[in-house]
Design an enzyme around this catalytic site. Structure first.
Site, short mmCIF file in Angstrom:
data_model
loop_
_atom_site.label_atom_id
_atom_site.label_comp_id
_atom_site.label_asym_id
_atom_site.label_seq_id
_atom_site.Cartn_x
_atom_site.Cartn_y
_atom_site.Cartn_z
N VAL A 24 -0.16 7.64 -20.03
CA VAL A 24 -0.86 7.50 -21.59
C VAL A 24 -1.99 8.58 -21.51
O VAL A 24 -2.04 9.16 -22.58
CB VAL A 24 -1.14 5.89 -21.65
N ASP A 127 10.68 -1.69 -2.36
CA ASP A 127 11.43 -1.64 -1.28
C ASP A 127 11.50 -0.08 -0.57
O ASP A 127 12.20 0.04 0.50
CB ASP A 127 13.03 -1.79 -1.72
N ARG A 211 7.94 -12.63 30.99
CA ARG A 211 6.62 -12.04 31.47
C ARG A 211 5.27 -12.86 31.22
O ARG A 211 4.29 -12.41 31.07
CB ARG A 211 6.52 -10.63 30.72
#
EC number: 2.7.1.11
Length: 319
Positions: A24, A127, A211
């Site tokens: 605009v 996305d 671990r």
């Protein structure tokens, strides 16, 4: 060209308002009149079109969503619907159109161009699945929303010694899952562009347990499958407590980041430049921080690809 229109279509993304504002203001700066079309192509067909002034886009750059509203429109996929839209554009004397949205929005812009109406596409989708641009408007904001959510989930996952599966948006593209997973140090990232092996996922979780790791974070793009199904299988196979969080539409909302506001402003202004230069049937984008444009036909024919280097890095760091 004396009069242009602007619309947003498809799913909303943070930064769309900044793009509308840029269209605009740039158009008015060059002496053009600008008309806002509400509710995307459906609003175009219905003639939901109003003239916009500088004040129309005041105090919106920081707002999420889209002030022009958005909608999906099956009717515009038909020749009759497209002709109705063109009739409305002619009725209002609009000579060029800026369409902000994803690939579905681009297909509408493509049809308008084929009918001889100058149209420019601006990539707006969380996305990040539009070829021809490194980033789409809204991706950075959505990424930060996902990162913030995973950070919070990690706190409770550690406290309860749990594995969490987090499902993020991305029906056909795994960018959001990949970037968020890498940023949050996820043990596993599952995306549509890469095959996943459930046995390897389970082995990664098991190695972490051996671990002494207190939690595991698995990020799954919705296009791969249900996060709930992933969680159920892990619970059964590993005999461990697993929780699933589907982030959903929170990823689309919120105030856009500075990066998205700047990107949207640059792309919106560039779209107006292209119309003034007599270009049509183009999409704008950014590559290596340079503004670029490509034919819509070419972009829609090009498949989305993941950053293989980033995916490889995510695999190497999640051992």
């Amino acid at each position: 060209m004396k009069r242009i229109g602007v619309l947003t279509s498809g799913g909303d993304s943070p930064g769309m308002n900044a793009a509308i504002r840029a269209v605009v203001r740039k158009a008015i700066f060059h002496g053009l009149e600008v008309y806002g079309i509400s509710y995307g192509y459906q609003g175009l067909i219905n003639g939901d079109i109003k003239k916009m002034e500088l004040g129309s886009v005041g105090d919106i750059i920081h707002r999420g969503g889209t002030m022009l509203y958005t909608a999906r429109c099956e009717e515009f996929k038909t020749l009759e619907g497209q002709q109705k839209g063109i009739e409305q554009l002619k009725k209002f004397g609009i000579e060029g159109l800026v369409v902000i949205g994803g690939d579905g929005s681009y297909r509408g812009a493509q049809q308008l161009t084929k009918h001889g109406f100058p149209t420019i596409g601006v990539p707006g989708t969380i996305d990040n699945d539009i070829p021809g641009t490194d980033f789409t408007i809204g991706f950075d904001t959505a990424l930060n929303t996902v990162i913030d959510a995973i950070d919070k989930i990690r706190d409770t996952a550690t406290s309860h010694d749990r594995t969490y599966v987090i499902e993020v948006m991305g029906r056909h593209a795994g960018d959001l899952a990949l970037w968020a997973g890498l940023a949050d140090g996820a043990e596993t990232i599952v995306i549509p562009e890469a095959e996943h092996n459930m046995e390897q996922i389970l082995a990664t979780i098991k190695r972490g347990q051996e671990r002494g790791k207190k939690h595991s974070i698995i990020v799954v793009a919705e296009g791969v499958g249900s996060g709930i199904e992933f969680g159920d299988r892990i619970s059964k196979e590993m005999n461990m407590e697993t929780r699933v969080t589907v982030l959903g539409h929170i990823q689309r909302g919120g105030s856009p980041t500075g990066a998205d506001r700047v990107l949207a402003s640059r792309l919106g202004a560039k779209a107006v430049d292209l119309l003034l230069e007599g270009k049509a049937g183009m999409t704008v984008g950014i590559q290596k921080n340079e503004l670029v444009y490509h034919p819509i036909d070419e972009i829609l024919d090009r498949p989305h690809t993941i950053d293989q280097e980033m995916y490889k890095l995510s695999q190497e760091l999640s051992i």
